[in-house]
Design a protein around this motif. Structure first.
Motif, PDB file in Angstrom:
ATOM      1  N   GLU A 147     -15.787  14.472  -6.851  1.00  0.00           N
ATOM      2  CA  GLU A 147     -14.842  15.159  -5.961  1.00  0.00           C
ATOM      3  C   GLU A 147     -13.674  15.782  -6.712  1.00  0.00           C
ATOM      4  O   GLU A 147     -12.700  16.220  -6.103  1.00  0.00           O
ATOM      5  CB  GLU A 147     -14.319  14.220  -4.860  1.00  0.00           C
ATOM      6  CG  GLU A 147     -15.353  13.842  -3.817  1.00  0.00           C
ATOM      7  CD  GLU A 147     -15.548  14.911  -2.748  1.00  0.00           C
ATOM      8  OE1 GLU A 147     -15.094  16.048  -2.962  1.00  0.00           O
ATOM      9  OE2 GLU A 147     -16.168  14.604  -1.717  1.00  0.00           O
ATOM     10  N   SER A 148     -13.763  15.832  -8.045  1.00  0.00           N
ATOM     11  CA  SER A 148     -12.680  16.414  -8.851  1.00  0.00           C
ATOM     12  C   SER A 148     -13.119  17.759  -9.425  1.00  0.00           C
ATOM     13  O   SER A 148     -14.307  18.025  -9.615  1.00  0.00           O
ATOM     14  CB  SER A 148     -12.302  15.480 -10.000  1.00  0.00           C
ATOM     15  OG  SER A 148     -11.794  14.252  -9.518  1.00  0.00           O
ATOM     16  N   THR A 149     -12.118  18.591  -9.725  1.00  0.00           N
ATOM     17  CA  THR A 149     -12.360  19.896 -10.354  1.00  0.00           C
ATOM     18  C   THR A 149     -11.632  19.954 -11.683  1.00  0.00           C
ATOM     19  O   THR A 149     -10.465  19.550 -11.795  1.00  0.00           O
ATOM     20  CB  THR A 149     -11.872  21.036  -9.452  1.00  0.00           C
ATOM     21  OG1 THR A 149     -12.601  21.003  -8.217  1.00  0.00           O
ATOM     22  CG2 THR A 149     -12.093  22.394 -10.109  1.00  0.00           C
ATOM     23  N   PHE A 150     -12.316  20.456 -12.694  1.00  0.00           N
ATOM     24  CA  PHE A 150     -11.723  20.656 -14.016  1.00  0.00           C
ATOM     25  C   PHE A 150     -11.853  22.131 -14.365  1.00  0.00           C
ATOM     26  O   PHE A 150     -12.918  22.727 -14.190  1.00  0.00           O
ATOM     27  CB  PHE A 150     -12.425  19.798 -15.067  1.00  0.00           C
ATOM     28  CG  PHE A 150     -11.838  19.900 -16.448  1.00  0.00           C
ATOM     29  CD1 PHE A 150     -10.806  19.066 -16.842  1.00  0.00           C
ATOM     30  CD2 PHE A 150     -12.313  20.828 -17.358  1.00  0.00           C
ATOM     31  CE1 PHE A 150     -10.256  19.160 -18.112  1.00  0.00           C
ATOM     32  CE2 PHE A 150     -11.783  20.925 -18.628  1.00  0.00           C
ATOM     33  CZ  PHE A 150     -10.748  20.088 -19.008  1.00  0.00           C
ATOM     34  N   ARG A 151     -10.773  22.709 -14.853  1.00  0.00           N
ATOM     35  CA  ARG A 151     -10.772  24.123 -15.219  1.00  0.00           C
ATOM     36  C   ARG A 151     -10.955  24.289 -16.725  1.00  0.00           C
ATOM     37  O   ARG A 151     -10.097  23.885 -17.527  1.00  0.00           O
ATOM     38  CB  ARG A 151      -9.484  24.795 -14.774  1.00  0.00           C
ATOM     39  CG  ARG A 151      -9.345  26.253 -15.251  1.00  0.00           C
ATOM     40  CD  ARG A 151      -8.224  26.976 -14.526  1.00  0.00           C
ATOM     41  NE  ARG A 151      -8.596  27.198 -13.126  1.00  0.00           N
ATOM     42  CZ  ARG A 151      -7.745  27.643 -12.192  1.00  0.00           C
ATOM     43  NH1 ARG A 151      -6.482  27.893 -12.511  1.00  0.00           N
ATOM     44  NH2 ARG A 151      -8.161  27.808 -10.956  1.00  0.00           N
ATOM     45  N   TYR A 152     -12.093  24.885 -17.126  1.00  0.00           N
ATOM     46  CA  TYR A 152     -12.288  25.288 -18.511  1.00  0.00           C
ATOM     47  C   TYR A 152     -11.697  26.683 -18.676  1.00  0.00           C
ATOM     48  O   TYR A 152     -11.911  27.574 -17.853  1.00  0.00           O
ATOM     49  CB  TYR A 152     -13.775  25.309 -18.860  1.00  0.00           C
ATOM     50  CG  TYR A 152     -14.403  23.930 -18.929  1.00  0.00           C
ATOM     51  CD1 TYR A 152     -14.296  23.161 -20.081  1.00  0.00           C
ATOM     52  CD2 TYR A 152     -15.095  23.400 -17.851  1.00  0.00           C
ATOM     53  CE1 TYR A 152     -14.861  21.898 -20.154  1.00  0.00           C
ATOM     54  CE2 TYR A 152     -15.674  22.136 -17.910  1.00  0.00           C
ATOM     55  CZ  TYR A 152     -15.551  21.390 -19.065  1.00  0.00           C
ATOM     56  OH  TYR A 152     -16.119  20.145 -19.135  1.00  0.00           O
ATOM     57  N   ASN A 153     -10.960  26.879 -19.771  1.00  0.00           N
ATOM     58  CA  ASN A 153     -10.254  28.137 -20.016  1.00  0.00           C
ATOM     59  C   ASN A 153     -10.252  28.378 -21.521  1.00  0.00           C
ATOM     60  O   ASN A 153      -9.605  27.647 -22.277  1.00  0.00           O
ATOM     61  CB  ASN A 153      -8.822  28.041 -19.465  1.00  0.00           C
ATOM     62  CG  ASN A 153      -8.015  29.304 -19.702  1.00  0.00           C
ATOM     63  OD1 ASN A 153      -8.556  30.360 -20.027  1.00  0.00           O
ATOM     64  ND2 ASN A 153      -6.696  29.196 -19.549  1.00  0.00           N
TER      65      ASN A 153
END
Length: 627
Positions: A147-153
């Protein structure tokens, strides 16, 4: 105003110039366009990871032969069998990323696969300036919780054919992988004259496929097998019956040739289990122009061998004019307990009705294509000018003579194998020994120099000071707690200075017939300066492999070590951080056949934003009467 700010904080990314942008205005699909000198773009993607199914309700009557249903939204075909999978956006493979050199790639990854933790590794990109985006749990980031979101950038800093895949558990084998291709302006491409057409849809992404969840293979079952049931090309393939050698009939991937000419193809191996594969094209050959994204002097072959993590750029001379020709992928002998044979179609278009021609019958399993001239064939001898080439026989376009022929600052030797230990040692009350059970009562763990890699509860790159140093070893010496043991489970990390020239000798001590381990280096590429095998004299094989033969050896980031053989590579440690080096077979990595390179001191490592996630144990002290 407050609401607008919140929207930007969620959907925005901070640019070097200091302003946030609304990422929804920069869909990544628009980045799949012609590259223009001096112009870079923002490329935004949103992915959802899920437990899902192949040949499920979304596929309607596809399994019963209704071809139109096979192309329904969110239908995953596989090899025609129903099974559980782990998908990205209900696709296998996941969405292709095709961008230009220097583009800023932003991917929001939401983990909706209940009961799992996730991560995505960008195989082939070095993550220069953003080492915390490399996607290795407990090395460069914390796992992405349910239920978590991680942003790759990150910036697309390496031109060429790459791919992405999960680096958590066995999610890659369950379906979480996809193509990642970085192009450059034609003006900067040294091989632009070797082909006429470079079509975005012309990538061949090969993967292995099981009819059960990958977790059934780890630690394994005494009567089970850990070999693939079939192979897929761009998510579609055929299953071959052991008894009748008949293929399941599914609509295969079709590559259209609309004009005669030289066509560039990107070939990617995302296999996970313990066998590589051959690829051949009926009545066509492959002109190899790059391996693992690095350009080489073009060389022509009839058969290519790719192991886990390897890639080739090839040119196909499409001169036949008309008709259908099979592209065939078959597993190597190490996975021949099950016949594996899968196909895609090279179709020449001479009139509009050719697009809708029915799919021709598959060739018989027993009707093989001639091997002819081959590249990377297992246990081929190197530098002898026969028709079976090692990758070391290729010549790189870009030279670094000082690294290739000079004296390295460090020379390391790593011997790897599967340590088989007595059953009673694996099942001691109060101890939980990590093991693989490939068959019967055999239990083993992967080791490098008798050490098996474990990970701390923290992230080494970003929480180094919190890591328990007593759990560490240096690649060659056991920590005090392991003295007297045959093997040691430890955070196996080899330290080198930033900018150093490093020579690494990889020796296969596994003594398993027909098995060729693919080794991958994160954070850098290497020169393959030598390869050799001598089943009767390993010392001689090492001496042969260490002879410097070429001033421009081939560059790669993943290399197949000959069975019971040796590979010598060299690289410049010019990317400070902590980088994983590992066998790319999932079951071997899972039991510790890996180690880490520490490049530079922690003070040299590029640190993430201040709000970057942290992880670790929560074991507070307990006082009587308090909760």
């Amino acid at each position: 105003m407050v609401l607008r700010l919140l929207i930007f904080l969620v959907l925005g990314v901070y640019l070097a110039e200091g302003q946030y942008v609304n990422l929804t205005q920069y869909p990544g699909e628009l980045c799949n366009s012609k590259c223009i000198p001096g112009k870079t773009k923002i490329c935004y993607y949103h992915w959802t990871l899920e437990h899902y199914n192949a040949m499920g309700p979304a596929c309607g009557a596809c399994q019963q032969g209704v071809t139109a249903d096979c192309f329904k939204p969110q239908c995953i075909i596989g090899d025609g069998f129903q099974k559980g999978v782990m998908s990205i956006n209900r696709m296998i493979p996941g969405p292709a990323i095709q961008v230009c050199l220097g583009d800023q790639v932003v991917i929001d990854v939401k983990n909706m696969a209940m009961g799992t933790a996730a991560s995505i590794h960008w195989h082939g990109l070095h993550m220069v300036d953003t080492p915390y985006m490399d996607g290795v749990p407990h090395v460069t980031q914390c796992p992405i919780l349910y239920e978590s979101t991680f942003r790759y950038n990150f910036k697309a800093t390496q031109v060429g054919t790459h791919f992405y895949h999960s680096h958590s558990g066995h999610h890659k084998l369950n379906g979480q992988y996809g193509a990642l291709i970085v192009r450059q302006p034609d003006e900067d491409n040294p091989l632009i004259d070797t082909y006429d057409f470079d079509k975005p849809e012309h990538y061949i992404l090969i993967s292995d496929w099981r009819h059960d969840y990958a977790e059934n293979s780890f630690p394994g079952l005494p009567k089970g097998v850990s070999f693939p049931d079939s192979f897929l090309i761009n998510g579609r393939g055929t299953y071959v019956s052991k008894d009748t050698f008949e293929h399941t009939v599914v609509p295969v991937t079709i590559y259209y040739i609309e004009k005669p000419g030289l066509y560039k193809f990107n070939i990617i191996s995302s296999v996970s289990l313990t066998c590589g594969c051959t690829i051949q094209a009926e009545k066509h050959s492959f002109i190899v122009t790059a391996t693992d994204s690095y350009d080489n002097e073009p060389a022509e072959f009839d058969t290519l061998v790719l192991n886990a993590g390897e890639r080739n750029d090839v040119v196909i001379d499409a001169w036949r004019g008309s008709g259908d020709y099979w592209i065939r992928v078959r597993g190597l002998p190490s996975c021949q307990t099950q016949p594996t044979d899968t196909f895609a179609l090279l179709r020449y278009i001479t009139k509009p009705s050719d697009y809708k021609k029915p799919q021709p019958p598959f060739p018989s399993y027993h009707k093989t294509y001639a091997v002819g001239d081959s590249l990377n064939f297992p246990n081929a001898t190197c530098f002898d000018n026969d028709n079976h080439w090692c990758v070391a026989d290729l010549t790189a376009l870009e030279r670094d003579t000082d690294l290739a022929t000079g004296e390295p600052d460090y020379k390391f030797t790593f011997r790897f194998y599967n340590y088989v230990f007595p059953v009673e040692q694996g099942f001691i009350p109060g101890k939980y020994v990590r093991f693989d059970n490939p068959e019967a009562d055999v239990i083993a763990s992967g080791v490098v120099n008798n050490m098996s890699l474990i990970f701390p509860p923290q992230t080494i790159l970003t929480q180094y000071n919190e890591v328990n140093k007593s759990q560490m070893c240096d690649g060659f010496n056991f920590p005090a707690r392991c003295k007297g043991q045959e093997t040691c489970n430890c955070i196996n990390m080899v330290k080198v200075k930033t900018g150093a020239k490093v020579e690494m000798t990889l020796i296969d001590d596994a003594l398993v017939p027909d098995l060729n381990h693919p080794w991958h280096l994160h954070g850098s590429e290497f020169f393959v300066v030598g390869m050799a095998l001598d089943p009767n004299n390993m010392t001689k094989a090492v001496e042969t492999a260490r002879k410097v033969r070429k001033s421009a050896p081939v560059r790669k980031d993943t290399v197949q070590v000959p069975n019971n053989g040796v590979v010598v590579v060299r690289f410049r440690a010019n990317n400070p951080g902590v980088w994983l080096v590992h066998c790319h077979y999932e079951l071997h990595l899972a039991t510790g056949m890996a180690f880490l390179y520490q490049v530079g001191e922690p003070s040299e490592w590029r640190q993430p934003p201040s709000d970057f996630p942290k992880c670790g144990n929560y074991v507070p002290g307990i006082r009587k009467g308090y909760y």
